[in-house]
Design a protein around this motif. Structure first.
Motif, PDB file in Angstrom:
ATOM      1  N   SER A   1       0.846  -1.190   0.000  1.00  0.00           N
ATOM      2  CA  SER A   1       0.000   0.000   0.000  1.00  0.00           C
ATOM      3  C   SER A   1       0.885   1.244   0.000  1.00  0.00           C
ATOM      4  O   SER A   1       1.812   1.345   0.791  1.00  0.00           O
ATOM      5  CB  SER A   1      -0.875  -0.051   1.260  1.00  0.00           C
ATOM      6  OG  SER A   1      -1.528   1.168   1.476  1.00  0.00           O
TER       7      SER A   1
ATOM      8  N   SER B   1      -4.480   5.406   1.389  1.00  0.00           N
ATOM      9  CA  SER B   1      -3.601   4.805   0.399  1.00  0.00           C
ATOM     10  C   SER B   1      -3.990   5.280  -0.995  1.00  0.00           C
ATOM     11  O   SER B   1      -5.155   5.275  -1.355  1.00  0.00           O
ATOM     12  CB  SER B   1      -3.727   3.286   0.490  1.00  0.00           C
ATOM     13  OG  SER B   1      -3.165   2.676  -0.647  1.00  0.00           O
TER      14      SER B   1
ATOM     15  N   ILE C   1      -2.551   0.419  -4.424  1.00  0.00           N
ATOM     16  CA  ILE C   1      -2.208  -0.889  -3.868  1.00  0.00           C
ATOM     17  C   ILE C   1      -1.604  -1.727  -4.983  1.00  0.00           C
ATOM     18  O   ILE C   1      -2.168  -1.804  -6.077  1.00  0.00           O
ATOM     19  CB  ILE C   1      -3.437  -1.593  -3.263  1.00  0.00           C
ATOM     20  CG1 ILE C   1      -3.888  -0.853  -1.983  1.00  0.00           C
ATOM     21  CG2 ILE C   1      -3.137  -3.059  -2.944  1.00  0.00           C
ATOM     22  CD1 ILE C   1      -5.098  -1.463  -1.304  1.00  0.00           C
TER      23      ILE C   1
ATOM     24  N   TYR D   1      -9.014   0.415  -0.725  1.00  0.00           N
ATOM     25  CA  TYR D   1      -9.053  -0.879  -1.414  1.00  0.00           C
ATOM     26  C   TYR D   1      -8.981  -0.656  -2.911  1.00  0.00           C
ATOM     27  O   TYR D   1      -9.303   0.429  -3.412  1.00  0.00           O
ATOM     28  CB  TYR D   1     -10.321  -1.648  -1.043  1.00  0.00           C
ATOM     29  CG  TYR D   1     -11.604  -0.874  -1.293  1.00  0.00           C
ATOM     30  CD1 TYR D   1     -12.101   0.000  -0.322  1.00  0.00           C
ATOM     31  CD2 TYR D   1     -12.314  -1.001  -2.474  1.00  0.00           C
ATOM     32  CE1 TYR D   1     -13.261   0.724  -0.537  1.00  0.00           C
ATOM     33  CE2 TYR D   1     -13.478  -0.289  -2.701  1.00  0.00           C
ATOM     34  CZ  TYR D   1     -13.946   0.577  -1.729  1.00  0.00           C
ATOM     35  OH  TYR D   1     -15.091   1.304  -1.952  1.00  0.00           O
TER      36      TYR D   1
ATOM     37  N   SER E   1      -7.310  -6.947  -1.351  1.00  0.00           N
ATOM     38  CA  SER E   1      -6.619  -6.522  -0.140  1.00  0.00           C
ATOM     39  C   SER E   1      -7.142  -5.161   0.283  1.00  0.00           C
ATOM     40  O   SER E   1      -7.377  -4.297  -0.547  1.00  0.00           O
ATOM     41  CB  SER E   1      -5.116  -6.411  -0.387  1.00  0.00           C
ATOM     42  OG  SER E   1      -4.579  -7.676  -0.674  1.00  0.00           O
TER      43      SER E   1
ATOM     44  N   SER F   1      -6.393  -1.916   2.918  1.00  0.00           N
ATOM     45  CA  SER F   1      -5.394  -1.260   3.755  1.00  0.00           C
ATOM     46  C   SER F   1      -6.098  -0.334   4.742  1.00  0.00           C
ATOM     47  O   SER F   1      -6.962   0.447   4.349  1.00  0.00           O
ATOM     48  CB  SER F   1      -4.463  -0.464   2.834  1.00  0.00           C
ATOM     49  OG  SER F   1      -3.645   0.401   3.576  1.00  0.00           O
TER      50      SER F   1
ATOM     51  N   SER G   1      -0.123   2.677   6.616  1.00  0.00           N
ATOM     52  CA  SER G   1      -1.137   1.661   6.872  1.00  0.00           C
ATOM     53  C   SER G   1      -0.783   0.862   8.121  1.00  0.00           C
ATOM     54  O   SER G   1       0.348   0.426   8.289  1.00  0.00           O
ATOM     55  CB  SER G   1      -1.226   0.724   5.672  1.00  0.00           C
ATOM     56  OG  SER G   1      -1.936  -0.435   6.004  1.00  0.00           O
TER      57      SER G   1
ATOM     58  N   ILE H   1      -3.095  -4.652   6.836  1.00  0.00           N
ATOM     59  CA  ILE H   1      -3.578  -5.029   5.511  1.00  0.00           C
ATOM     60  C   ILE H   1      -4.359  -6.327   5.662  1.00  0.00           C
ATOM     61  O   ILE H   1      -3.882  -7.272   6.294  1.00  0.00           O
ATOM     62  CB  ILE H   1      -2.418  -5.194   4.505  1.00  0.00           C
ATOM     63  CG1 ILE H   1      -1.802  -3.819   4.188  1.00  0.00           C
ATOM     64  CG2 ILE H   1      -2.902  -5.863   3.215  1.00  0.00           C
ATOM     65  CD1 ILE H   1      -0.644  -3.865   3.213  1.00  0.00           C
TER      66      ILE H   1
ATOM     67  N   THR I   1      -6.402  -9.486   3.755  1.00  0.00           N
ATOM     68  CA  THR I   1      -6.505 -10.176   2.472  1.00  0.00           C
ATOM     69  C   THR I   1      -7.518 -11.304   2.602  1.00  0.00           C
ATOM     70  O   THR I   1      -7.575 -11.974   3.635  1.00  0.00           O
ATOM     71  CB  THR I   1      -5.148 -10.768   2.040  1.00  0.00           C
ATOM     72  OG1 THR I   1      -4.711 -11.677   3.049  1.00  0.00           O
ATOM     73  CG2 THR I   1      -4.103  -9.684   1.882  1.00  0.00           C
TER      74      THR I   1
ATOM     75  N   THR J   1       1.451  -4.754   9.534  1.00  0.00           N
ATOM     76  CA  THR J   1       2.268  -4.161   8.473  1.00  0.00           C
ATOM     77  C   THR J   1       3.583  -3.602   9.014  1.00  0.00           C
ATOM     78  O   THR J   1       3.725  -3.345  10.211  1.00  0.00           O
ATOM     79  CB  THR J   1       1.531  -2.987   7.796  1.00  0.00           C
ATOM     80  OG1 THR J   1       1.156  -2.056   8.805  1.00  0.00           O
ATOM     81  CG2 THR J   1       0.311  -3.463   7.044  1.00  0.00           C
TER      82      THR J   1
ATOM     83  N   TYR K   1       3.524  -2.764   3.979  1.00  0.00           N
ATOM     84  CA  TYR K   1       3.354  -4.121   3.466  1.00  0.00           C
ATOM     85  C   TYR K   1       3.223  -5.091   4.629  1.00  0.00           C
ATOM     86  O   TYR K   1       3.650  -4.801   5.747  1.00  0.00           O
ATOM     87  CB  TYR K   1       4.534  -4.517   2.568  1.00  0.00           C
ATOM     88  CG  TYR K   1       5.887  -4.371   3.222  1.00  0.00           C
ATOM     89  CD1 TYR K   1       6.556  -3.143   3.205  1.00  0.00           C
ATOM     90  CD2 TYR K   1       6.496  -5.434   3.873  1.00  0.00           C
ATOM     91  CE1 TYR K   1       7.795  -2.989   3.814  1.00  0.00           C
ATOM     92  CE2 TYR K   1       7.735  -5.291   4.481  1.00  0.00           C
ATOM     93  CZ  TYR K   1       8.372  -4.069   4.451  1.00  0.00           C
ATOM     94  OH  TYR K   1       9.596  -3.916   5.066  1.00  0.00           O
TER      95      TYR K   1
END
Lengths: 188, 188
Positions: free
Chosen positions: A57, A67, A70, A114, B55, B57, B67, B70, B72, B102, B114
């Protein structure tokens, strides 16, 4: 070449070297040309058939907007398994990294972002440790390199990978040019 | 019941109703109990074998920290294909949503976040339109519902789904309780 010309050349070289990281983030901008077939966007439905190894992100310039983007990266399952077993990507491994436009919403639980569906562009990396899959300005450092804007699948805007790609990948040279720390599924 | 007791009850009911959205974000907090087998974390390696549909954030409280999380979500490919074809999830469809810790880094190109590997927890949703897969407080509104902290796979902290889950899913009632807009791969 006199001293002044030398300094100018140095400054220019630095600018070129810094350009991919400081100006362009993750989009290369050479004139579109048809890429080598091996570097084109895979024809299979990789979003459903491959493995997504992680999402990154990127914070908006105004951070309270959440964000702005992504990115998600895909690999074929067999090549992932071989990487996890051997610690290296087998030749022919394709990595596809999508840069996705986000939407941001304020929920009562906080602000979420997202992928909203639109694709900014896609990177393709093809492992070619022996230089057998291609040659020319998009091949080197053990990989083939190409970026495609939007939903384009064949015409790349990557010219010379050393100019368009290495700036951002230089820091990952110790990991075969791949930023493995970003991808939980590459943890060995 | 007098008027005062009535008002108190109303206030309490509102507090309970609002609780999942305003206080707890995405983590339920009932006492851990062994979940029904059908609601437990799938034993297959869904991260590699299923399809990741998107995903999400979540922005940190201090937005310039990037972020904080995250998320998923995974589904079996066959159930995704049937959803895309029929517009509804077949009975037995399992959705697994991971909440991931993250890391955030300042790069020259901007701030990125991430998944760093650790799992905050996992939600499991199991489609059960006819109420044949289970009954009791974790079943209703067409699904079975359970949340597991960290890497726990069997002991859920979801008690009554109406208390622990519906607060956040209420807004998606028109889409069979699933926030489909968050997931590019559910676009039909």
């Amino acid at each position: 070449m006199n001293l002044m010309q030398g300094s100018l050349l140095m400054a220019l070289a630095s600018a070129v070297l810094l350009w991919p990281q400081t100006v362009s983030a993750q989009v290369t901008n050479s004139s579109p040309v048809t890429a080598e077939a091996v570097l084109q966007i895979p024809k299979v439905d990789y979003r459903k058939q491959w493995v997504q190894i992680g999402s990154v992100s990127s914070l908006a310039e105004k951070s309270d907007e959440g964000s702005k983007q992504i990115d998600t990266t895909y690999i074929e399952r067999e090549n992932l398994e071989r990487y996890l077993r051997d610690g290296k990507f087998p030749d022919g491994t394709v990595l596809v990294k999508e840069l996705l436009v986000t939407k941001t919403e304020q929920l009562t639980t906080g602000k979420i972002s997202y992928a909203a569906g639109d694709v900014i562009g896609r990177f393709v990396l093809v492992k070619d440790s022996e230089g057998k899959l291609g040659s020319g300005p998009r091949f080197g450092d053990g990989w083939g390199w190409a970026f495609y804007k939007g939903n384009e699948t064949t015409k790349t805007v990557t010219g010379d990978f050393k100019v368009d790609c290495v700036g951002c990948h230089q820091a990952a040279r110790g990991d075969d040019m791949v930023h493995v720390r970003l991808y939980p599924l590459l943890k060995r």
